[in-house]
Enzyme design. Structure first.
Site, short mmCIF file in Angstrom:
data_model
loop_
_atom_site.label_atom_id
_atom_site.label_comp_id
_atom_site.label_asym_id
_atom_site.label_seq_id
_atom_site.Cartn_x
_atom_site.Cartn_y
_atom_site.Cartn_z
N ASN A 212 4.01 12.67 -52.13
CA ASN A 212 4.29 11.24 -51.99
C ASN A 212 5.42 11.05 -50.97
OD1 ASN A 212 6.95 11.10 -53.46
ND2 ASN A 212 5.65 12.06 -55.00
N SER A 213 5.72 9.81 -50.67
CA SER A 213 6.63 9.55 -49.55
C SER A 213 8.07 9.27 -49.98
CB SER A 213 6.10 8.40 -48.69
OG SER A 213 5.73 7.33 -49.52
#
Ligand code: CTP
Length: 420
Positions: A212-213
């Site tokens: 994920n970011s």
């Protein structure tokens, strides 16, 4: 634009302050540098003048008509002394005004941030400890030095923290000058805090992962502030974009399974547990030990073109379920909501589901917050209204720590003294 006065004392770490001045000017501040005479033996006057764009003096007699110590003290929105030597600490502690820097520190009403750097033996000497305690009692923020290689062959506490970190603290004190009293008071002294940060990665094969970011900036800010408020901090980082702040213990992890293991080791010994990490809820049911080839080998490793996922353990819910009395557990949630009402509704439901004491929620609709410097969070409690904080992540981190601290059971066997 703010005016920042950078004081530089005579230690080898003076060279690092050149980068600090650069960072502060790049951030748009008007920077005035006041070195001591000894500092000029390490970095010369032209360097400071060129970097700050202002003339540089060291003595109160260099510009008598300008009454420079009073003028500089009045103009400053913040004073940062980096590095502060043992000698400088001692002169400030006894209220000396025998050069322009000490006279200015005495004359200013702005917050003062002091970053000592010296050999470990000097830092740990009772004389220095007393001086640091005196400064803190008077509301001066003293940032503990980083641990590592010192001048010469020795290692230990005594390094000047990186300019980036000092610039972040400076930015925070400019944003919230009142916080100087809080940091000086060391109100988390004697407390142990564990913070998980970043985003986990769940391996598909040795080179690919589901991730994920999350940048880890929020966890970094929390760790920095908790340490600045005197806590013993362990930062559990999963693939972060920012280095761990100085003065924190650092543990690197990768997957949610690693997270579960690290947190079950660390959480029981901590007063505050903060789960700022974006942990994957699902991981590949099988991870290939060899790189998956496009045209061959799927079947050989049991993976088809479809990825089967298995749910990961809910670490926060498990920590909350096994918490001991007096512990404060803080969860985070990034939600996409159509309006604020829905955001708070989602947060309240998640807080109850996870069983934690506080849930810090932010709206990430259309990439609003991920990876950004500033944030907009609401700290939701089990009872009472939420507290919304808009500003830098470090400002939000401080508010989260305020809320967590307000729920802590009184510390047993820790003095109220500012020094641990
Ligand atoms: N968390 C955790 N373990 C997981 C997933 C999340 O401990 N396997 C923690 C996160 O660190 C965060 C909180 O739980 O503090 C909320 O994460 P979130 O992903 O929003 O929770 P979920 O229960 O997965 O909710 P949702 O269904 O909205 O994704």
């Amino acid at each position: 634009m703010s005016t920042v006065l950078v004081g530089v004392a005579g230690g080898i770490a003076a060279y690092k302050s050149c980068y600090l001045v650069r960072r502060l000017t790049a951030a748009g501040h008007d920077v005035r540098v006041v070195p001591t005479e000894a500092a000029l033996r390490f970095v010369g006057r032209p360097t400071w003048e060129a970097l700050s764009g202002h003339p540089v003096h060291t003595g109160v007699f260099d510009d008598v008509p300008g009454v420079e110590h009073v003028r500089l003290g009045e103009q400053a929105d913040l004073v940062v002394v980096a590095p502060a030597t043992a000698d400088l600490l001692s002169r400030v502690a006894c209220g000396a005004a025998d050069d322009l820097l000490t006279a200015t520190i005495l004359a200013t009403r702005a917050p003062v941030l002091v970053a000592p750097a010296m050999h470990t033996a000097m830092w740990q000497n009772p004389a220095t400890r007393d001086n640091v305690a005196t400064l803190r009692r008077r509301g001066i923020v003293v940032k503990d030095p980083a641990v590592g290689r010192l001048t010469g062959p020795d290692s230990g506490p005594g390094r000047l923290p990186e300019p980036e970190e000092l610039a972040e603290m400076a930015a925070f004190l400019l944003e919230d000058p009142q916080a100087a009293h809080q940091l000086a008071a060391q109100d988390l002294s004697g407390r142990r805090v564990v913070i998980s940060s970043g985003g986990t990665r769940e391996a598909l094969d040795p080179v690919r992962y589901l991730g994920n970011s999350s940048s880890g900036r929020m966890g970094h800010a929390l760790a920095q502030l908790a340490a600045a408020r005197g806590a013993h901090v362990t930062l559990v980082s999963a693939h972060v974009e920012v280095p761990a702040p100085s003065c924190v213990d650092s543990v690197q992890i990768s997957s949610t399974e690693d997270l579960a293991q690290a947190m079950s080791d660390l959480a029981p010994g901590c007063d505050i547990v903060v789960m700022a990490v974006a942990a994957a809820d699902f991981a590949p049911a099988a991870s290939s030990p060899v790189k998956i080839k496009k045209h061959e080998g799927h079947d050989a490793v049991g993976l088809g073109t479809r990825i089967d996922l298995a749910q990961t353990p809910d670490v926060l819910a498990s920590i909350s379920a096994h918490r001991r009395d007096g512990q404060v557990i803080v969860g985070f949630a990034a939600e996409t909501a159509s309006d604020r009402g829905e955001l708070l509704q989602l947060a309240t439901a998640k807080l109850a589901r996870k069983g934690c004491d506080l849930l810090v929620v932010n709206d990430v609709s259309a990439g609003k917050v991920f990876g950004k410097v500033d944030t907009d969070v609401t700290v939701v409690r089990q009872q009472g209204p939420g507290r919304r904080v808009m500003g830098s992540k470090i400002l939000a981190a401080n508010a989260v720590l305020d809320e967590a601290r307000s729920l802590l059971a009184p510390a047993i066997g820790t003095a109220d003294s500012p020094e641990s």
